[in-house]
Design a protein around this motif. Structure first.
Motif, PDB file in Angstrom:
ATOM      1  N   LYS A   6      18.951 -37.881 -56.747  1.00  0.00           N
ATOM      2  CA  LYS A   6      18.910 -38.472 -55.403  1.00  0.00           C
ATOM      3  C   LYS A   6      17.698 -38.838 -54.728  1.00  0.00           C
ATOM      4  O   LYS A   6      16.844 -37.945 -54.929  1.00  0.00           O
ATOM      5  CB  LYS A   6      19.708 -37.542 -54.458  1.00  0.00           C
ATOM      6  CG  LYS A   6      21.448 -37.513 -54.727  1.00  0.00           C
ATOM      7  CD  LYS A   6      22.038 -36.792 -53.786  1.00  0.00           C
ATOM      8  CE  LYS A   6      23.475 -36.686 -54.155  1.00  0.00           C
ATOM      9  NZ  LYS A   6      24.343 -36.021 -53.092  1.00  0.00           N
ATOM     10  N   ARG A  28      26.479 -40.275 -47.346  1.00  0.00           N
ATOM     11  CA  ARG A  28      27.410 -40.779 -47.935  1.00  0.00           C
ATOM     12  C   ARG A  28      27.094 -41.471 -49.268  1.00  0.00           C
ATOM     13  O   ARG A  28      28.157 -41.631 -50.097  1.00  0.00           O
ATOM     14  CB  ARG A  28      28.254 -41.562 -47.048  1.00  0.00           C
ATOM     15  CG  ARG A  28      29.066 -40.780 -46.034  1.00  0.00           C
ATOM     16  CD  ARG A  28      29.990 -41.664 -45.216  1.00  0.00           C
ATOM     17  NE  ARG A  28      30.598 -41.060 -44.117  1.00  0.00           N
ATOM     18  CZ  ARG A  28      31.153 -41.617 -42.993  1.00  0.00           C
ATOM     19  NH1 ARG A  28      31.145 -43.076 -43.021  1.00  0.00           N
ATOM     20  NH2 ARG A  28      31.493 -40.841 -42.051  1.00  0.00           N
ATOM     21  N   GLN A  29      25.873 -42.074 -49.490  1.00  0.00           N
ATOM     22  CA  GLN A  29      25.462 -42.686 -50.743  1.00  0.00           C
ATOM     23  C   GLN A  29      25.329 -41.804 -51.809  1.00  0.00           C
ATOM     24  O   GLN A  29      24.773 -40.817 -51.648  1.00  0.00           O
ATOM     25  CB  GLN A  29      24.502 -43.505 -50.315  1.00  0.00           C
ATOM     26  CG  GLN A  29      24.283 -44.531 -49.067  1.00  0.00           C
ATOM     27  CD  GLN A  29      25.484 -45.364 -49.240  1.00  0.00           C
ATOM     28  OE1 GLN A  29      25.967 -45.915 -50.339  1.00  0.00           O
ATOM     29  NE2 GLN A  29      26.362 -45.483 -48.351  1.00  0.00           N
TER      30      GLN A  29
END
Length: 76
Positions: A6, A28-29
């Motif tokens: 991430k 939320r991604q």
């Protein structure tokens, strides 16, 4: 996608409710994670001295040092 892939983000905004909302939307991604927050440019610069970020999301009109000044300092 696992936690290690991430993009790590810094969010800078002097309004706690707005900052919280931005953090919630970004987290939320599946490929993004907000790992630090700041309520002014000086605190953001302190975070930047400690680590690097893939992306900085900043408000332009911060108290004191503006978001534009923060961007200029990051790009040096």
């Amino acid at each position: 996608m696992n936690e290690f892939s991430k993009a790590q983000l810094l969010v800078v905004d002097d309004h706690p409710i707005v900052r919280h909302g931005i953090v919630q939307l970004l987290n939320r991604q599946p490929d993004m994670e907000v790992v630090a927050e700041a309520d002014d440019a000086e605190r953001a610069l302190a975070h930047l001295r400690e680590r690097t970020f893939a992306l900085i999301v900043t408000e332009i009109s911060l108290p004191g040092l503006s978001g534009l000044d923060l961007i200029r300092r990051v790009n040096v």
